[in-house]
Design an enzyme around this catalytic site. Structure first.
Site, PDB file in Angstrom:
ATOM      1  N   THR A  13      -5.828  20.224   4.683  1.00 34.59           N
ATOM      2  CA  THR A  13      -4.919  21.375   4.562  1.00 34.59           C
ATOM      3  C   THR A  13      -4.621  21.649   3.090  1.00 34.59           C
ATOM      4  O   THR A  13      -4.626  22.808   2.646  1.00 34.59           O
ATOM      5  CB  THR A  13      -3.617  21.120   5.345  1.00 34.59           C
ATOM      6  OG1 THR A  13      -3.945  20.528   6.611  1.00 34.59           O
ATOM      7  CG2 THR A  13      -2.863  22.414   5.584  1.00 34.59           C
TER       8      THR A  13
ATOM      9  N   ASP B 269       0.634  14.246   8.557  1.00 32.76           N
ATOM     10  CA  ASP B 269       0.030  13.852   9.833  1.00 32.76           C
ATOM     11  C   ASP B 269       0.969  14.088  11.004  1.00 32.76           C
ATOM     12  O   ASP B 269       0.529  14.256  12.136  1.00 32.76           O
ATOM     13  CB  ASP B 269      -0.386  12.374   9.771  1.00 32.76           C
ATOM     14  CG  ASP B 269      -1.386  12.150   8.660  1.00 32.76           C
ATOM     15  OD1 ASP B 269      -2.446  12.799   8.689  1.00 32.76           O
ATOM     16  OD2 ASP B 269      -1.090  11.378   7.729  1.00 32.76           O
TER      17      ASP B 269
ATOM     18  N   GLU C  38       1.317  10.616  -3.443  1.00 23.64           N
ATOM     19  CA  GLU C  38       1.938  11.801  -2.819  1.00 23.64           C
ATOM     20  C   GLU C  38       3.455  11.652  -2.811  1.00 23.64           C
ATOM     21  O   GLU C  38       4.182  12.601  -3.111  1.00 23.64           O
ATOM     22  CB  GLU C  38       1.412  11.973  -1.388  1.00 23.64           C
ATOM     23  CG  GLU C  38      -0.048  12.374  -1.332  1.00 23.64           C
ATOM     24  CD  GLU C  38      -0.624  12.393   0.079  1.00 23.64           C
ATOM     25  OE1 GLU C  38      -1.645  13.051   0.273  1.00 23.64           O
ATOM     26  OE2 GLU C  38      -0.058  11.751   0.977  1.00 23.64           O
TER      27      GLU C  38
ATOM     28  N   GLY D 248      -5.038  10.298   4.647  1.00 26.05           N
ATOM     29  CA  GLY D 248      -6.078  10.259   3.609  1.00 26.05           C
ATOM     30  C   GLY D 248      -5.894   9.095   2.650  1.00 26.05           C
ATOM     31  O   GLY D 248      -6.634   8.983   1.659  1.00 26.05           O
TER      32      GLY D 248
HETATM   33  C1  5RP Z   1      -3.223  12.247   2.782  1.00 27.39           C
HETATM   34  C2  5RP Z   1      -2.196  12.889   3.622  1.00 27.39           C
HETATM   35  C3  5RP Z   1      -2.555  14.192   4.248  1.00 27.39           C
HETATM   36  O1  5RP Z   1      -1.672  15.158   3.779  1.00 27.39           O
HETATM   37  C4  5RP Z   1      -2.441  14.062   5.739  1.00 27.39           C
HETATM   38  O2  5RP Z   1      -3.275  13.011   6.177  1.00 27.39           O
HETATM   39  C5  5RP Z   1      -2.863  15.366   6.445  1.00 27.39           C
HETATM   40  O3  5RP Z   1      -4.226  15.590   6.231  1.00 27.39           O
HETATM   41  P1  5RP Z   1      -4.951  16.873   6.782  1.00 27.39           P
HETATM   42  O4  5RP Z   1      -4.383  18.060   6.072  1.00 27.39           O
HETATM   43  O5  5RP Z   1      -6.407  16.636   6.474  1.00 27.39           O
HETATM   44  O6  5RP Z   1      -4.699  16.948   8.270  1.00 27.39           O
HETATM   45  O7  5RP Z   1      -1.102  12.414   3.805  1.00 27.39           O
HETATM   46  O8  5RP Z   1      -2.810  10.980   2.355  1.00 27.39           O
END
Ligand code: 5RP
Length: 227
Positions: free
Chosen positions: A39, A92, A111, A105
């Protein structure tokens, strides 16, 4: 086209819609904090089309830094700026109080650092990430490699079932334990409790620094959640 591909295309469209909506929060000349994941990648693409609007970005991972540079957007370290007015990132899972589980991720440590240094945290998700309460996905915990077994034992004692994320090393050179089954009825307390375990670098519960705004992409538009 298979049903799986149609579902993925629909989810991607919702993620993209949320990411595009986040451009509303970007002001000319701003240094923008940028998250990690599929995203957030749509947000990088949106920023790239509006390069005139920003001067610099702070990246939450090496992958995002590379994507920003490839899009022609200058990247600065958080240490150089100290804070950012805006941070945009995915999640998530999101609860009604805008507390999050992140780290799918494996980038949640940086983050959380950028989100905590941000004046406004705008979280961009597709609507399937919205939940009545946290706990539908495992909690990622970044751990020093040497401490993985000891930390896993402590997480078991807390009622969780940790699983090593195989073949994955974080930007910080650490490993991830994905912990299912934890009691998330008090997310702030659990966030603090896990971070107090020696060897834990950071966990993926964002309760103390939750989102200020959630933009949730749906088939019929983008919903805006605030607390
Ligand atoms: C990475 C994260 C992402 O923001 C989370 O996993 C969402 O990922 P995606 O947008 O691919 O669904 O926390 O560490």
């Amino acid at each position: 086209m298979t049903q799986g591909q149609m579902k993925k295309d629909a989810l991607d469209a919702m993620k993209q819609a949320a990411a595009e909506a986040a451009l509303e929060y970007v002001r000319p000349g701003m240094t923008v904090g940028v998250g990690t994941g599929s995203t957030a990648a749509y947000f990088v693409a949106a920023l790239a089309r509006r390069r005139d609007k920003i001067m610099t970005a702070v990246a939450s991972s090496e992958a995002t830094a590379a994507a920003l540079r490839a899009a022609g957007i200058a990247v600065v370290d958080l240490a150089a700026v100290g804070s950012v007015p805006l941070y945009v990132d995915g999640a998530d899972e999101v609860d009604p109080e805008l507390r999050l589980i992140k780290g799918g991720g494996g980038a949640h440590t940086r983050e959380k650092a950028v989100a905590t240094a941000a004046g406004l945290f705008v979280c961009i998700v597709d609507e399937t990430k919205l939940a009545h309460r946290l706990g539908g996905v495992p909690v990622p915990v970044e751990v020093l490699p040497a401490s993985a077994a000891a930390v896993a034992a402590r997480l078991f004692a807390l009622g969780g079932t940790p699983a090593s994320r195989t073949g994955f090393v974080t930007d910080g050179g650490n490993v991830i334990l994905d912990v299912a089954g934890l009691d998330l009825s008090d997310p702030e307390r659990l966030e603090f409790t896990i971070d107090a375990i020696p060897g834990v670098v950071e966990n993926g519960i964002f309760a103390r620094r939750r989102a200020d705004v959630v933009l949730a992409g749906a088939a019929d538009g983008v919903g805006v959640l605030r607390i």
